[in-house]
Design a protein around this motif. Structure first.
Motif, PDB file in Angstrom:
ATOM      1  N   SER A   1     -21.296 -57.892 -24.405  1.00 56.24           N
ATOM      2  CA  SER A   1     -21.461 -58.483 -25.733  1.00 56.24           C
ATOM      3  C   SER A   1     -22.224 -57.535 -26.650  1.00 56.24           C
ATOM      4  CB  SER A   1     -22.197 -59.818 -25.638  1.00 56.24           C
ATOM      5  OG  SER A   1     -23.499 -59.631 -25.118  1.00 56.24           O
ATOM      6  N   LYS A   2     -22.137 -57.815 -27.945  1.00 55.68           N
ATOM      7  CA  LYS A   2     -22.815 -57.019 -28.959  1.00 55.68           C
ATOM      8  C   LYS A   2     -23.784 -57.885 -29.755  1.00 55.68           C
ATOM      9  CE  LYS A   2     -19.170 -53.593 -29.869  1.00 55.68           C
ATOM     10  NZ  LYS A   2     -18.496 -52.828 -30.940  1.00 55.68           N
ATOM     11  N   THR A   3     -24.724 -57.223 -30.404  1.00 57.33           N
ATOM     12  CA  THR A   3     -25.563 -57.895 -31.386  1.00 57.33           C
ATOM     13  C   THR A   3     -24.776 -57.995 -32.693  1.00 57.33           C
ATOM     14  OG1 THR A   3     -26.499 -55.833 -32.219  1.00 57.33           O
ATOM     15  CG2 THR A   3     -27.616 -56.884 -30.340  1.00 57.33           C
ATOM     16  N   PRO A   4     -25.169 -58.877 -33.608  1.00 57.38           N
ATOM     17  CA  PRO A   4     -24.445 -58.971 -34.876  1.00 57.38           C
ATOM     18  C   PRO A   4     -24.388 -57.657 -35.652  1.00 57.38           C
ATOM     19  CG  PRO A   4     -25.776 -60.924 -34.575  1.00 57.38           C
ATOM     20  CD  PRO A   4     -26.146 -59.978 -33.460  1.00 57.38           C
ATOM     21  N   THR A   5     -25.457 -56.872 -35.616  1.00 54.21           N
ATOM     22  CA  THR A   5     -25.424 -55.606 -36.350  1.00 54.21           C
ATOM     23  C   THR A   5     -24.473 -54.602 -35.702  1.00 54.21           C
ATOM     24  OG1 THR A   5     -26.757 -53.842 -37.334  1.00 54.21           O
ATOM     25  CG2 THR A   5     -27.430 -54.622 -35.168  1.00 54.21           C
ATOM     26  N   GLN A   6     -24.367 -54.646 -34.372  1.00 52.74           N
ATOM     27  CA  GLN A   6     -23.355 -53.818 -33.707  1.00 52.74           C
ATOM     28  C   GLN A   6     -21.956 -54.332 -34.033  1.00 52.74           C
ATOM     29  OE1 GLN A   6     -24.728 -54.309 -29.667  1.00 52.74           O
ATOM     30  NE2 GLN A   6     -25.879 -52.378 -29.677  1.00 52.74           N
ATOM     31  N   GLY A   7     -21.812 -55.647 -34.132  1.00 50.70           N
ATOM     32  CA  GLY A   7     -20.513 -56.228 -34.462  1.00 50.70           C
ATOM     33  C   GLY A   7     -20.044 -55.890 -35.855  1.00 50.70           C
ATOM     34  N   ALA A   8     -20.985 -55.721 -36.777  1.00 49.85           N
ATOM     35  CA  ALA A   8     -20.621 -55.396 -38.160  1.00 49.85           C
ATOM     36  C   ALA A   8     -20.267 -53.933 -38.353  1.00 49.85           C
ATOM     37  CB  ALA A   8     -21.774 -55.769 -39.094  1.00 49.85           C
ATOM     38  N   SER A   9     -20.579 -53.093 -37.398  1.00 54.10           N
ATOM     39  CA  SER A   9     -20.431 -51.650 -37.595  1.00 54.10           C
ATOM     40  C   SER A   9     -18.975 -51.213 -37.770  1.00 54.10           C
ATOM     41  CB  SER A   9     -21.061 -50.887 -36.422  1.00 54.10           C
ATOM     42  OG  SER A   9     -20.415 -51.192 -35.197  1.00 54.10           O
ATOM     43  N   THR A  10     -18.063 -51.784 -36.993  1.00 49.11           N
ATOM     44  CA  THR A  10     -16.673 -51.342 -37.093  1.00 49.11           C
ATOM     45  C   THR A  10     -16.068 -51.728 -38.435  1.00 49.11           C
ATOM     46  OG1 THR A  10     -16.446 -51.545 -34.690  1.00 49.11           O
ATOM     47  CG2 THR A  10     -14.426 -51.352 -35.950  1.00 49.11           C
ATOM     48  N   SER A  11     -16.425 -52.901 -38.943  1.00 45.35           N
ATOM     49  CA  SER A  11     -15.973 -53.293 -40.285  1.00 45.35           C
ATOM     50  C   SER A  11     -16.413 -52.271 -41.325  1.00 45.35           C
ATOM     51  CB  SER A  11     -16.542 -54.661 -40.669  1.00 45.35           C
ATOM     52  OG  SER A  11     -16.124 -55.670 -39.797  1.00 45.35           O
ATOM     53  N   LEU A  12     -17.635 -51.798 -41.178  1.00 41.44           N
ATOM     54  CA  LEU A  12     -18.181 -50.863 -42.162  1.00 41.44           C
ATOM     55  C   LEU A  12     -17.571 -49.476 -42.044  1.00 41.44           C
ATOM     56  CD1 LEU A  12     -21.815 -52.193 -42.114  1.00 41.44           C
ATOM     57  CD2 LEU A  12     -20.331 -52.065 -44.132  1.00 41.44           C
ATOM     58  N   VAL A  13     -17.261 -49.041 -40.831  1.00 41.46           N
ATOM     59  CA  VAL A  13     -16.539 -47.771 -40.699  1.00 41.46           C
ATOM     60  C   VAL A  13     -15.180 -47.891 -41.382  1.00 41.46           C
ATOM     61  CG1 VAL A  13     -15.466 -46.155 -39.093  1.00 41.46           C
ATOM     62  CG2 VAL A  13     -17.709 -47.095 -38.564  1.00 41.46           C
ATOM     63  N   ALA A  14     -14.491 -49.002 -41.136  1.00 45.29           N
ATOM     64  CA  ALA A  14     -13.185 -49.224 -41.764  1.00 45.29           C
ATOM     65  C   ALA A  14     -13.290 -49.273 -43.284  1.00 45.29           C
ATOM     66  CB  ALA A  14     -12.571 -50.517 -41.237  1.00 45.29           C
ATOM     67  N   ALA A  15     -14.390 -49.801 -43.780  1.00 42.44           N
ATOM     68  CA  ALA A  15     -14.579 -49.943 -45.221  1.00 42.44           C
ATOM     69  C   ALA A  15     -14.987 -48.651 -45.904  1.00 42.44           C
ATOM     70  CB  ALA A  15     -15.638 -51.014 -45.494  1.00 42.44           C
ATOM     71  N   LEU A  16     -15.702 -47.780 -45.186  1.00 39.10           N
ATOM     72  CA  LEU A  16     -16.376 -46.663 -45.840  1.00 39.10           C
ATOM     73  C   LEU A  16     -15.870 -45.273 -45.471  1.00 39.10           C
ATOM     74  CD1 LEU A  16     -20.051 -47.982 -45.486  1.00 39.10           C
ATOM     75  CD2 LEU A  16     -18.539 -48.199 -47.476  1.00 39.10           C
ATOM     76  N   ASP A  17     -15.406 -45.078 -44.267  1.00 41.12           N
ATOM     77  CA  ASP A  17     -15.012 -43.743 -43.831  1.00 41.12           C
ATOM     78  C   ASP A  17     -13.870 -43.216 -44.700  1.00 41.12           C
ATOM     79  OD1 ASP A  17     -14.257 -41.418 -42.560  1.00 41.12           O
ATOM     80  OD2 ASP A  17     -14.314 -42.269 -40.553  1.00 41.12           O
ATOM     81  N   PRO A  18     -14.069 -42.078 -45.388  1.00 39.83           N
ATOM     82  CA  PRO A  18     -12.995 -41.546 -46.232  1.00 39.83           C
ATOM     83  C   PRO A  18     -11.727 -41.222 -45.462  1.00 39.83           C
ATOM     84  CG  PRO A  18     -14.790 -39.950 -45.990  1.00 39.83           C
ATOM     85  CD  PRO A  18     -15.278 -41.242 -45.445  1.00 39.83           C
ATOM     86  N   LYS A  19     -11.835 -41.005 -44.152  1.00 38.45           N
ATOM     87  CA  LYS A  19     -10.659 -40.716 -43.349  1.00 38.45           C
ATOM     88  C   LYS A  19      -9.827 -41.966 -43.054  1.00 38.45           C
ATOM     89  CE  LYS A  19     -12.416 -36.567 -41.043  1.00 38.45           C
ATOM     90  NZ  LYS A  19     -12.700 -35.922 -39.728  1.00 38.45           N
ATOM     91  N   GLY A  20     -10.310 -43.102 -43.514  1.00 39.17           N
ATOM     92  CA  GLY A  20      -9.574 -44.335 -43.294  1.00 39.17           C
ATOM     93  C   GLY A  20      -8.166 -44.295 -43.849  1.00 39.17           C
ATOM     94  N   LYS A  21      -7.974 -43.537 -44.912  1.00 36.32           N
ATOM     95  CA  LYS A  21      -6.639 -43.403 -45.504  1.00 36.32           C
ATOM     96  C   LYS A  21      -5.649 -42.812 -44.515  1.00 36.32           C
ATOM     97  CE  LYS A  21      -7.783 -42.878 -50.423  1.00 36.32           C
ATOM     98  NZ  LYS A  21      -7.684 -41.943 -51.583  1.00 36.32           N
ATOM     99  N   GLU A  22      -6.162 -41.923 -43.657  1.00 40.22           N
ATOM    100  CA  GLU A  22      -5.285 -41.261 -42.691  1.00 40.22           C
ATOM    101  C   GLU A  22      -4.800 -42.239 -41.617  1.00 40.22           C
ATOM    102  OE1 GLU A  22      -7.259 -37.865 -41.048  1.00 40.22           O
ATOM    103  OE2 GLU A  22      -8.129 -37.288 -42.990  1.00 40.22           O
ATOM    104  N   TYR A  23      -5.538 -43.324 -41.426  1.00 40.98           N
ATOM    105  CA  TYR A  23      -5.210 -44.288 -40.374  1.00 40.98           C
ATOM    106  C   TYR A  23      -4.813 -45.631 -40.970  1.00 40.98           C
ATOM    107  CZ  TYR A  23      -7.797 -40.710 -37.847  1.00 40.98           C
ATOM    108  OH  TYR A  23      -8.234 -39.505 -37.348  1.00 40.98           O
ATOM    109  N   ASN A  24      -4.292 -45.588 -42.173  1.00 40.68           N
ATOM    110  CA  ASN A  24      -3.959 -46.812 -42.893  1.00 40.68           C
ATOM    111  C   ASN A  24      -3.063 -47.728 -42.054  1.00 40.68           C
ATOM    112  OD1 ASN A  24      -3.899 -48.622 -44.977  1.00 40.68           O
ATOM    113  ND2 ASN A  24      -2.576 -47.396 -46.318  1.00 40.68           N
ATOM    114  N   GLY A  25      -3.449 -49.014 -41.989  1.00 39.33           N
ATOM    115  CA  GLY A  25      -2.677 -49.984 -41.240  1.00 39.33           C
ATOM    116  C   GLY A  25      -3.024 -50.063 -39.771  1.00 39.33           C
TER     117      GLY A  25
END
Length: 308
Positions: free
Chosen positions: A245-269
């Motif tokens: 299991s994860k803590t809530p702050t660990q759980g929120a981390s993947t959402s934030l990488v998806a939201a913020l990482d500029p390379k997200g465009k390369e992995y769209n969808g």
């Protein structure tokens, strides 16, 4: 995605790495219930000085601790709270109307709200409960907010899915379980697979969107209808498979990488877990035509078509 990020990465660490992608921008997060991943997403964003944080959920009065926490971090952030029941088409329309009336632009939409463990029940619009809240409400909200998203230099939509999508098939012809057996695991899995197909459909339409698995997090309001005995059984089952299991702050981390990482465009969808692009857990993710089937069904259910 940074290779140093993984299972234990916290939301604060992600925001610190991408602070320049937060400052001065406008974020909307659904499901900001205190102590949930929406709450920790907002608290982490606040540390990098966004212009505005928008909160949307069914019980605005309950979000005061989150607002207070954000202002304790940075009192200069504009925080606006909106009420909408994602299981109701009419309520989502009213919430989106209120948001658009006060916000000309939205940079990032994080669809974080969700429910799990419901008995077979139908929304006010006659839609199975998981599908109504976890997918359809977010489908409508996102499309109604597209005028504001398109005013961003780099709009992005993050859909919080789950590893529970493994029970989804990608066949939405019986989304209401009228002719097949229902269990909450199947209903939940179908809605979480829909989150991934929704991101795929948005990507095809030119909107950067990623679907994420936050991890297993206990003690949130995700499954209020499940008894403690059922939760204990579920915990034992996951432990038997060595699922940590994860803590809530660990759980929120993947959402934030998806939201913020500029390379997200390369992995769209794509689908993400533990802050990295990951292989999906259901063959239904790649079922031919499923994302478009879902899109057309969703338009039919909300009574509106959306042109891009």
């Amino acid at each position: 995605m940074p290779q140093s990020f993984g299972f234990s990465t916290t939301s604060e660490e992600v925001v610190n790495a991408f602070a320049d992608r937060v400052k001065g921008r406008i974020f909307l997060v659904t499901g900001p219930t205190p102590n949930g991943i929406g709450d920790y997403t907002l608290r982490a964003l606040a540390t990098a000085h966004p212009s505005t944080l928008l909160l949307l959920g069914r019980n605005p009065a309950k979000y005061t601790p989150v607002v207070d926490a954000v202002h304790a971090i940075d009192p200069n952030i504009t925080v606006r709270v909106y009420g909408a029941d994602l299981s109701s088409i009419a309520s989502v329309r009213e919430g989106a109307k209120a948001i658009l009336s006060e916000n000309e632009r939205i940079d990032v939409l994080i669809n974080s709200a969700g429910v799990m463990g419901l008995p077979l029940e139908y929304s006010v619009d006659g839609v199975e409960g998981h599908f109504a809240t976890n997918h359809l409400g977010h489908f409508l909200l996102t499309n109604l907010l597209l005028p504001a998203l398109k005013k961003s230099d780099e709009p992005r939509v993050v859909n919080v899915s789950s590893a529970g999508h493994r029970t989804g098939t990608g066949d939405y012809s019986d989304y209401n379980f009228r002719s097949r057996e229902y269990t909450w695991e199947l209903g939940y899995g179908q809605s979480k697979l829909a989150n991934i197909h929704f991101s795929q459909a948005l990507a095809k339409r030119g909107i950067t969107s990623l679907a994420v698995h936050p991890g297993v997090i206990w003690g949130t309001s995700l499954s209020p209808t499940l008894s403690q005995d059922v939760l204990d059984e579920l915990r034992d089952r996951l432990n038997s498979f060595n699922v940590k299991s994860k803590t809530p702050t660990q759980g929120a981390s993947t959402s934030l990488v998806a939201a913020l990482d500029p390379k997200g465009k390369e992995y769209n969808g794509s689908y993400m877990a533990d802050c990295q692009v990951s292989p999906p857990l259901s063959d239904g993710v790649n079922k031919e035509g499923a994302s478009e089937e879902l899109w057309k069904l969703s338009e039919k259910l909300v009574g509106q078509e959306f042109a891009f």
